[in-house]
Motif scaffolding. Structure first.
Motif, PDB file in Angstrom:
ATOM      1  N   LYS A 126      28.546  43.793  31.846  1.00 21.88           N
ATOM      2  CA  LYS A 126      29.901  43.054  31.731  1.00 21.88           C
ATOM      3  C   LYS A 126      31.043  44.070  31.487  1.00 21.88           C
ATOM      4  O   LYS A 126      32.014  43.526  31.131  1.00 21.88           O
ATOM      5  N   PHE A 130      35.807  41.054  32.566  1.00 23.52           N
ATOM      6  CA  PHE A 130      36.336  39.936  31.920  1.00 23.52           C
ATOM      7  C   PHE A 130      37.202  38.806  32.823  1.00 23.52           C
ATOM      8  O   PHE A 130      36.826  37.731  32.854  1.00 23.52           O
ATOM      9  N   ALA A 154      36.223  41.494  24.757  1.00 23.72           N
ATOM     10  CA  ALA A 154      35.908  40.861  26.150  1.00 23.72           C
ATOM     11  C   ALA A 154      35.544  41.837  27.495  1.00 23.72           C
ATOM     12  O   ALA A 154      35.025  41.394  28.433  1.00 23.72           O
ATOM     13  N   TYR A 155      36.102  42.984  27.172  1.00 27.45           N
ATOM     14  CA  TYR A 155      35.981  44.270  28.432  1.00 27.45           C
ATOM     15  C   TYR A 155      34.945  45.172  28.105  1.00 27.45           C
ATOM     16  O   TYR A 155      34.807  45.831  28.809  1.00 27.45           O
ATOM     17  N   ASN A 182      41.788  34.486  23.685  1.00 25.11           N
ATOM     18  CA  ASN A 182      40.670  33.795  23.686  1.00 25.11           C
ATOM     19  C   ASN A 182      40.912  32.340  23.368  1.00 25.11           C
ATOM     20  O   ASN A 182      40.408  31.210  24.243  1.00 25.11           O
ATOM     21  N   GLN A 205      32.901  33.711  36.244  1.00 25.80           N
ATOM     22  CA  GLN A 205      32.171  34.720  35.460  1.00 25.80           C
ATOM     23  C   GLN A 205      31.694  35.829  36.249  1.00 25.80           C
ATOM     24  O   GLN A 205      31.364  35.630  37.515  1.00 25.80           O
ATOM     25  N   ASN A 249      30.270  30.746  29.175  1.00 31.37           N
ATOM     26  CA  ASN A 249      29.627  31.846  29.669  1.00 31.37           C
ATOM     27  C   ASN A 249      28.044  31.947  29.065  1.00 31.37           C
ATOM     28  O   ASN A 249      27.533  32.958  28.628  1.00 31.37           O
ATOM     29  N   LYS A 253      27.273  37.725  25.983  1.00 29.71           N
ATOM     30  CA  LYS A 253      28.741  37.732  26.457  1.00 29.71           C
ATOM     31  C   LYS A 253      29.048  36.464  26.260  1.00 29.71           C
ATOM     32  O   LYS A 253      30.227  35.875  26.507  1.00 29.71           O
TER      33      LYS A 253
END
Length: 489
Positions: free
Chosen positions: A98, A102, A120-121, A289, A359, A425, A437
């Motif tokens: 991942k 994001f 998130a990244y 978020n 996603q 997710n 994640k």
């Protein structure tokens, strides 16, 4: 291996499904990604775009171009997984990476985050991810007792403003919600209200920063910019200059640095995070978020409640008021847990319209993914894209999957379907962990959704509102037409 009708060997997956080539293609370089982008944003819409590819190839696993596409992202080529079974590959960190996925094929300029990559990244294999996710769990646990009180303060004020304005005509919910959502999330996490510290423009500063990140996903920004051509060139071809958000972000930095001082000390002492890493991730967790999620989710929830009408409103009134009455007239965590229909309504809204639609992840190795009746080979490095609104409307899992069924998850048997509610997710039946994640705040989102419904029907017997298009292509524009105050007040 079995043999096909023409005598060639047919491979099967370990579970016995025939392995086939993934249908679809990426078309003509440059031209096809642009063509597909215009259809995705303007001519077909998101759902129509994915459905048309699935229908054309009679498959819920298909190759296609994922907007925004060329110029602004390196590679628009993805494998779309569009059913409830194939989608689950995206939850397995041993199969998908991942890193920098994001918001899909596009990565915003890191200068928007002071040069850092927010959690998130990060991929789960990056050591910083574990530290930051542990910090996020700490943040949520340490402030959980404040969620109900801070929500009440922010949204009671919102409904006061609705009532004050509605006598003069329809009231748009979204503008009010933008300010209330930001005040609530900051107060819940930091114990400070940005509109009181920064001023009434606080939520606008966060919105400007968000737009600089999300503009490649947005559409129909304003009626004053002709679309699709001019707007497409402006939003979807090159990143907007990060300097446009510099002043707004600087104000947010100052606010979070002061209001979040104790949390930043915890980040250093308990999780070994530097001040800058902790600060910019705290801003991201709160302003992106949480805040952006509620900014989109509240209109979604209101949309489906308005769509359901007075019959559902009456049932919710009865459930919510009777439970609150038995709890000494107070909304508590225990009281919310007893509101079975209310919980189901929130889950159903998230099933149909998850705030984050897609996603993404890259295959870590060559792997096999399975739909309900077919298996497919995916090569290492290929990007997989799951479109949640379609996967969670899988007719092989959900009866009347396209319809809003308020009591879909009421009852022990019915709750088993929550395994296929993926908005966070991950399955709703699974808790987020440091090594996944899945959204660390998934339980908070469900709690806040219930609080919104409970406050709405403690205050009103019923209401009417209309869904008047989409704002930026990301959230439903909701307009209150009328509210009927609670008859037992």
């Amino acid at each position: 291996m079995a043999k096909t009708g023409n005598g060639t060997a047919e491979e099967h997956s370990p579970s016995g499904l025939p392995i086939k080539q993934i249908p679809g293609n990426y078309g003509i370089p440059v031209l096809s990604p642009i063509y597909d982008r215009l259809h995705y944003y303007y001519f077909q819409g998101h759902m129509g775009y994915f459905k048309s590819h699935a229908t054309k190839h009679n498959s819920t696993v298909v190759r296609l171009n994922m907007p925004p596409g060329i110029f602004i992202s390196r590679n628009p080529h993805v494998i779309a997984v569009l059913d409830a079974k194939s989608f689950r590959v995206l939850f397995d960190p041993s199969k998908v990476e991942k890193k920098n996925t994001f918001i899909g094929t596009y990565v915003p300029p890191l200068s928007l985050y002071s040069g850092l990559r927010p959690m998130a990244y990060l991929d789960t294999t990056e050591q910083l991810h574990s530290s930051l996710k542990s910090f996020s769990f700490h943040l949520l646990a340490s402030r959980k007792s404040q969620f109900i009180l801070t929500f009440h303060k922010a949204y009671s004020s919102l409904f006061d403003m609705v009532e004050a304005k509605i006598a003069s005509g329809p009231v748009e919910f979204n503008d009010l919600n933008q300010s209330s959502a930001f005040d609530f999330t900051c107060n819940a996490f930091l114990g400070a209200v940005p509109s009181e510290v920064i001023g009434p423009s606080a939520s606008n500063k966060a919105a400007i920063w968000l737009l600089l990140q999300l503009h490649p996903l947005a559409s129909r920004l304003t009626k004053f910019i002709p679309w699709p051509i001019i707007e497409d060139l402006l939003l979807h071809c090159v990143p907007l200059p990060p300097c446009l958000a510099h002043g707004s972000y600087k104000t947010l930095e100052e606010f979070f640095s002061k209001a979040g001082e104790s949390l930043l000390e915890d980040a250093a002492n308990k999780f070994g995070l530097s001040h800058d890493v902790a600060l910019h991730n705290l801003i991201f967790m709160t302003s992106f978020n949480a805040n952006a999620g509620f900014k989109i989710f509240m209109p979604i929830l209101l949309k489906w409640l308005a769509h359901a009408g007075e019959t559902l409103h009456g049932k919710l009134v009865q459930e919510i008021r009777s439970v609150v009455k038995s709890s000494n007239g107070t909304i508590t965590l225990d009281a919310l847990e007893k509101m079975e229909l209310t919980k189901s309504v929130v889950w159903e809204a998230l099933r149909l319209d998850p705030p984050v639609e897609s996603q993404f992840g890259h295959a870590r190795t060559d792997l096999i993914i399975e739909s309900h009746d077919t298996a497919f080979r995916v090569k290492k490095g290929e990007m997989i894209c799951g479109y949640q609104p379609m996967a969670m409307r899988d007719e092989k899992i959900f009866k009347n999957a396209e319809e809003f069924v308020a009591n879909r998850f009421v009852g022990d048997q019915e709750k088993k379907l929550l395994e296929y509610v993926y908005w966070s997710n991950g399955p709703e039946t699974v808790s987020s962990t440091v090594g996944s994640k899945q959204c660390p705040g998934k339980d908070m989102v469900i709690l806040v959704g219930r609080l919104f419904v409970a406050h709405l029907f403690l205050r009103y017997d019923t209401f009417s509102a209309v869904h008047d298009g989409m704002l930026l292509g990301l959230e439903p524009r909701m307009v209150f037409k009328s509210v009927k105050k609670a008859s037992d007040q």
